[in-house]
Design a protein around this motif. Structure first.
Motif, PDB file in Angstrom:
ATOM      1  N   HIS A 192      53.802   3.126  64.763  1.00 26.21           N
ATOM      2  CA  HIS A 192      54.235   3.266  63.380  1.00 26.21           C
ATOM      3  C   HIS A 192      54.393   4.720  62.942  1.00 26.21           C
ATOM      4  CE1 HIS A 192      52.977  -0.970  63.261  1.00 26.21           C
ATOM      5  NE2 HIS A 192      53.741  -1.072  62.207  1.00 26.21           N
ATOM      6  N   ASN A 193      54.110   5.664  63.845  1.00 28.63           N
ATOM      7  CA  ASN A 193      54.180   7.070  63.452  1.00 28.63           C
ATOM      8  C   ASN A 193      54.963   7.953  64.413  1.00 28.63           C
ATOM      9  OD1 ASN A 193      52.258   7.777  60.959  1.00 28.63           O
ATOM     10  ND2 ASN A 193      51.348   6.085  62.098  1.00 28.63           N
ATOM     11  N   ALA A 194      55.515   7.393  65.483  1.00 25.08           N
ATOM     12  CA  ALA A 194      56.301   8.188  66.421  1.00 25.08           C
ATOM     13  C   ALA A 194      57.607   8.624  65.768  1.00 25.08           C
ATOM     14  CB  ALA A 194      56.579   7.392  67.685  1.00 25.08           C
ATOM     15  N   ALA A 195      57.901   9.909  65.859  1.00 22.78           N
ATOM     16  CA  ALA A 195      59.166  10.424  65.335  1.00 22.78           C
ATOM     17  C   ALA A 195      60.218  10.519  66.421  1.00 22.78           C
ATOM     18  CB  ALA A 195      58.943  11.798  64.709  1.00 22.78           C
ATOM     19  N   ASP A 196      59.778  10.604  67.667  1.00 21.64           N
ATOM     20  CA  ASP A 196      60.692  10.781  68.801  1.00 21.64           C
ATOM     21  C   ASP A 196      60.113  10.010  69.984  1.00 21.64           C
ATOM     22  OD1 ASP A 196      62.430  11.643  70.778  1.00 21.64           O
ATOM     23  OD2 ASP A 196      61.483  13.616  70.985  1.00 21.64           O
ATOM     24  N   LEU A 197      60.922   9.165  70.599  1.00 18.54           N
ATOM     25  CA  LEU A 197      60.479   8.440  71.792  1.00 18.54           C
ATOM     26  C   LEU A 197      61.431   8.690  72.956  1.00 18.54           C
ATOM     27  CD1 LEU A 197      59.195   5.086  70.237  1.00 18.54           C
ATOM     28  CD2 LEU A 197      57.836   6.910  71.284  1.00 18.54           C
ATOM     29  N   SER A 198      61.964   9.895  73.020  1.00 23.39           N
ATOM     30  CA  SER A 198      62.848  10.269  74.120  1.00 23.39           C
ATOM     31  C   SER A 198      62.113  10.135  75.446  1.00 23.39           C
ATOM     32  CB  SER A 198      63.324  11.710  73.958  1.00 23.39           C
ATOM     33  OG  SER A 198      64.015  11.878  72.740  1.00 23.39           O
ATOM     34  N   GLY A 199      62.761   9.501  76.411  1.00 21.93           N
ATOM     35  CA  GLY A 199      62.165   9.324  77.726  1.00 21.93           C
ATOM     36  C   GLY A 199      61.310   8.087  77.857  1.00 21.93           C
ATOM     37  N   VAL A 200      61.011   7.419  76.742  1.00 19.61           N
ATOM     38  CA  VAL A 200      60.217   6.198  76.739  1.00 19.61           C
ATOM     39  C   VAL A 200      61.159   4.999  76.782  1.00 19.61           C
ATOM     40  CG1 VAL A 200      58.629   4.781  75.353  1.00 19.61           C
ATOM     41  CG2 VAL A 200      58.291   7.258  75.522  1.00 19.61           C
ATOM     42  N   THR A 201      60.790   3.969  77.521  1.00 16.85           N
ATOM     43  CA  THR A 201      61.642   2.777  77.604  1.00 16.85           C
ATOM     44  C   THR A 201      61.129   1.623  76.765  1.00 16.85           C
ATOM     45  OG1 THR A 201      60.493   1.918  79.565  1.00 16.85           O
ATOM     46  CG2 THR A 201      62.367   3.408  79.936  1.00 16.85           C
ATOM     47  N   GLU A 202      59.808   1.552  76.516  1.00 16.36           N
ATOM     48  CA  GLU A 202      59.278   0.415  75.778  1.00 16.36           C
ATOM     49  C   GLU A 202      58.001   0.793  75.037  1.00 16.36           C
ATOM     50  OE1 GLU A 202      58.544  -2.548  78.824  1.00 16.36           O
ATOM     51  OE2 GLU A 202      56.483  -1.832  79.114  1.00 16.36           O
ATOM     52  N   VAL A 203      57.725   0.033  73.987  1.00 17.60           N
ATOM     53  CA  VAL A 203      56.518   0.212  73.178  1.00 17.60           C
ATOM     54  C   VAL A 203      55.727  -1.085  73.203  1.00 17.60           C
ATOM     55  CG1 VAL A 203      55.662   0.481  70.818  1.00 17.60           C
ATOM     56  CG2 VAL A 203      57.444   2.003  71.680  1.00 17.60           C
ATOM     57  N   ARG A 204      54.423  -0.954  73.460  1.00 18.37           N
ATOM     58  CA  ARG A 204      53.528  -2.099  73.403  1.00 18.37           C
ATOM     59  C   ARG A 204      52.603  -1.907  72.201  1.00 18.37           C
ATOM     60  NH1 ARG A 204      52.181   0.662  77.207  1.00 18.37           N
ATOM     61  NH2 ARG A 204      49.964   0.401  76.782  1.00 18.37           N
ATOM     62  N   ALA A 205      52.496  -2.906  71.384  1.00 20.38           N
ATOM     63  CA  ALA A 205      51.552  -2.903  70.268  1.00 20.38           C
ATOM     64  C   ALA A 205      51.199  -4.353  70.007  1.00 20.38           C
ATOM     65  CB  ALA A 205      52.167  -2.248  69.030  1.00 20.38           C
ATOM     66  N   GLY A 206      50.043  -4.586  69.388  1.00 21.94           N
ATOM     67  CA  GLY A 206      49.624  -5.967  69.218  1.00 21.94           C
ATOM     68  C   GLY A 206      49.074  -6.324  67.856  1.00 21.94           C
ATOM     69  N   VAL A 207      48.120  -5.531  67.371  1.00 13.81           N
ATOM     70  CA  VAL A 207      47.426  -5.925  66.145  1.00 13.81           C
ATOM     71  C   VAL A 207      48.311  -5.807  64.911  1.00 13.81           C
ATOM     72  CG1 VAL A 207      46.416  -3.689  65.523  1.00 13.81           C
ATOM     73  CG2 VAL A 207      45.131  -5.799  65.060  1.00 13.81           C
ATOM     74  N   PHE A 208      49.458  -5.139  65.045  1.00 11.26           N
ATOM     75  CA  PHE A 208      50.390  -5.013  63.910  1.00 11.26           C
ATOM     76  C   PHE A 208      50.861  -6.374  63.393  1.00 11.26           C
ATOM     77  CE2 PHE A 208      53.298  -5.636  67.369  1.00 11.26           C
ATOM     78  CZ  PHE A 208      54.384  -6.280  66.810  1.00 11.26           C
ATOM     79  N   VAL A 209      50.808  -7.396  64.242  1.00 10.83           N
ATOM     80  CA  VAL A 209      51.261  -8.722  63.819  1.00 10.83           C
ATOM     81  C   VAL A 209      50.436  -9.222  62.639  1.00 10.83           C
ATOM     82  CG1 VAL A 209      51.499 -11.125  64.538  1.00 10.83           C
ATOM     83  CG2 VAL A 209      52.119  -9.283  66.108  1.00 10.83           C
ATOM     84  N   PHE A 210      49.119  -9.047  62.718  1.00 11.56           N
ATOM     85  CA  PHE A 210      48.223  -9.483  61.654  1.00 11.56           C
ATOM     86  C   PHE A 210      47.722  -8.314  60.805  1.00 11.56           C
ATOM     87  CE2 PHE A 210      46.698 -13.277  64.412  1.00 11.56           C
ATOM     88  CZ  PHE A 210      47.783 -14.027  64.010  1.00 11.56           C
ATOM     89  N   PHE A 211      47.528  -7.140  61.442  1.00 11.44           N
ATOM     90  CA  PHE A 211      46.808  -6.018  60.844  1.00 11.44           C
ATOM     91  C   PHE A 211      45.366  -6.433  60.516  1.00 11.44           C
ATOM     92  CE2 PHE A 211      51.018  -4.020  59.562  1.00 11.44           C
ATOM     93  CZ  PHE A 211      50.900  -2.970  60.441  1.00 11.44           C
ATOM     94  N   ASP A 212      44.555  -5.468  60.098  1.00 12.25           N
ATOM     95  CA  ASP A 212      43.167  -5.753  59.757  1.00 12.25           C
ATOM     96  C   ASP A 212      42.610  -4.557  58.983  1.00 12.25           C
ATOM     97  OD1 ASP A 212      42.661  -3.828  61.773  1.00 12.25           O
ATOM     98  OD2 ASP A 212      42.262  -5.360  63.283  1.00 12.25           O
ATOM     99  N   LEU A 213      41.328  -4.626  58.655  1.00 10.01           N
ATOM    100  CA  LEU A 213      40.731  -3.580  57.830  1.00 10.01           C
ATOM    101  C   LEU A 213      40.622  -2.245  58.565  1.00 10.01           C
ATOM    102  CD1 LEU A 213      37.962  -5.683  56.084  1.00 10.01           C
ATOM    103  CD2 LEU A 213      40.032  -4.761  55.023  1.00 10.01           C
ATOM    104  N   VAL A 214      40.443  -2.270  59.870  1.00 10.45           N
ATOM    105  CA  VAL A 214      40.427  -1.022  60.628  1.00 10.45           C
ATOM    106  C   VAL A 214      41.778  -0.333  60.526  1.00 10.45           C
ATOM    107  CG1 VAL A 214      40.343  -0.040  62.948  1.00 10.45           C
ATOM    108  CG2 VAL A 214      38.561  -1.616  62.208  1.00 10.45           C
ATOM    109  N   MET A 215      42.853  -1.095  60.690  1.00  4.70           N
ATOM    110  CA  MET A 215      44.185  -0.501  60.570  1.00  4.70           C
ATOM    111  C   MET A 215      44.444   0.014  59.149  1.00  4.70           C
ATOM    112  SD  MET A 215      45.890  -0.357  63.415  1.00  4.70           S
ATOM    113  CE  MET A 215      44.321   0.282  64.005  1.00  4.70           C
ATOM    114  N   ALA A 216      43.940  -0.708  58.157  1.00  7.32           N
ATOM    115  CA  ALA A 216      44.064  -0.225  56.780  1.00  7.32           C
ATOM    116  C   ALA A 216      43.298   1.072  56.604  1.00  7.32           C
ATOM    117  CB  ALA A 216      43.570  -1.285  55.800  1.00  7.32           C
ATOM    118  N   GLY A 217      42.118   1.173  57.241  1.00 12.97           N
ATOM    119  CA  GLY A 217      41.326   2.392  57.164  1.00 12.97           C
ATOM    120  C   GLY A 217      41.981   3.570  57.851  1.00 12.97           C
TER     121      GLY A 217
END
Length: 360
Positions: free
Chosen positions: A202-227
């Motif tokens: 959610h904060n990358a400004a440039d992903l040059s050279g990267v082919t894929e992003v893996r993330a998981g908890v963004f689907v639900f989010f939680d209090l840690v992510m809010a913090g």
């Protein structure tokens, strides 16, 4: 949930990378189908039981993103024989040799990604450790397939503020791009360059050279992510519905039938600026009460209190009233339950029940 998924897709689209969501958070076929780009994947899992469960549902493009143990390779081969394009992760010569040997024995080049340590948070090869990186790659291709490099910026969970999170994202990107360059210069293939954590995604400004992003908890989010500052309380899509079962008025307690067995014992916000106890308490429509938290928990009893230091008052909750409790860690709280009861926004009408699974 749908809004959270759409938000990340829109953010990644102009950066030219694909999304390979981590399915360990929800462990649900319905959620997987909502977040993946096709019914077949791509996807990331954290256990081979997840790989098998999702393969049974027709998902066949999977990375098992935990360092491979040699004895698990028989299961990997079994799944690959079923037509699952299952790749593994490793960071040692010993693992690479085991994958290569198993590949030769099975007549199937098992694909593997070399894990890169981008921030000292966990496992992986340091991106500047050229000799080790090349040695692992060479050992792997003696029977197996070197599919690429992979990293996870776990240190981003401790970052605060947009600038710090952007630096974490760039450090994550640079580590795998540099590692990929080392492998390619040594004549080794590196088609996949994979990064992934919810804060950096959610904060990358440039992903040059990267082919894929893996993330998981963004689907639900939680209090840690809010913090961390990645989402707002209103973005959290998972809650535990609990019932008021008692009062200890002289102590300022409201008792509910949701203890740590319902919420998990994850206290991830305890290290953050705002300690949310075992969870934030909301009314039955999901609207948070002012400074009301699940302050303590026994196995099946939860103790609701006003946050220490607050001047707010306890709400007038009667025996039998329902509350929703937002969790510290969506993955850990979800793991305590066998299914999700699906509602639309603030509605209390259950529109579906989605099964989830656990174990290894």
């Amino acid at each position: 949930m749908n809004r959270n998924i759409g938000r990340l897709r829109e953010r990644l689209a102009p950066l030219g990378v694909s999304l390979r969501p981590h399915l360990k958070t929800a462990k649900s076929v319905e959620v997987a189908r909502a977040v993946m780009t096709t019914p077949q994947g791509p996807a990331t899992v954290s256990t081979l039981k997840e790989a098998q469960f999702f393969a049974d549902a027709g998902i066949n493009d999977i990375i098992y993103a935990v360092g491979i143990a040699p004895w698990k390779l028989a299961k990997v081969i079994e799944l690959r024989k079923r037509g699952v394009n299952l790749a593994v992760v490793l960071d040692t010569i010993e693992q690479a040799q085991a994958v290569a040997a198993a590949s030769r024995g099975a007549g199937d080049a098992i694909p593997a990604l070399i894990e890169i340590d981008c921030d000292g948070h966990r496992s992986g090869v340091l991106p500047g450790d050229k000799d080790r990186l090349i040695a692992i790659g060479k050992a792997l291709v003696e029977g197996g397939e070197l599919r690429g490099v992979l990293t996870h910026a776990g240190g981003s969970y401790s970052a605060r503020g947009a600038e710090a999170l952007a630096r974490c994202a760039e450090q994550e990107r640079r580590s795998v791009v540099d590692a990929a360059a080392i492998l390619r210069e040594a004549g080794l293939p590196c088609p996949v360059v994979s990064v992934g954590s919810t804060p950096t995604a959610h904060n990358a400004a440039d992903l040059s050279g990267v082919t894929e992003v893996r993330a998981g908890v963004f689907v639900f989010f939680d209090l840690v992510m809010a913090g961390v500052g990645i989402c707002q309380i209103d973005d959290i899509a998972i809650s535990v519905l609990a019932t008021v079962i008692g009062h200890q008025r002289e102590k300022g307690w409201i008792l509910v039938d949701a203890g740590w067995m319902a919420m998990s014992q994850d206290r991830g916000t305890a290290k953050q600026e705002i300690n949310q106890g075992y969870g934030v308490v909301c009314d039955s429509s999901g609207r948070p009460y002012d400074d009301l938290i699940l302050a303590d928990a026994n196995q099946e009893h939860g103790i609701i209190m006003v946050r220490p230091g607050s001047q707010k008052s306890l709400p007038d909750l009667k025996i039998g009233d329902r509350v929703r409790i937002l969790p510290n860690h969506a993955c850990a709280t979800g793991a305590q339950h066998r299914s999700y009861h699906v509602v639309h926004g603030a509605s209390d009408i259950v529109e579906a029940e989605w099964q989830r699974f656990g174990g290894w």
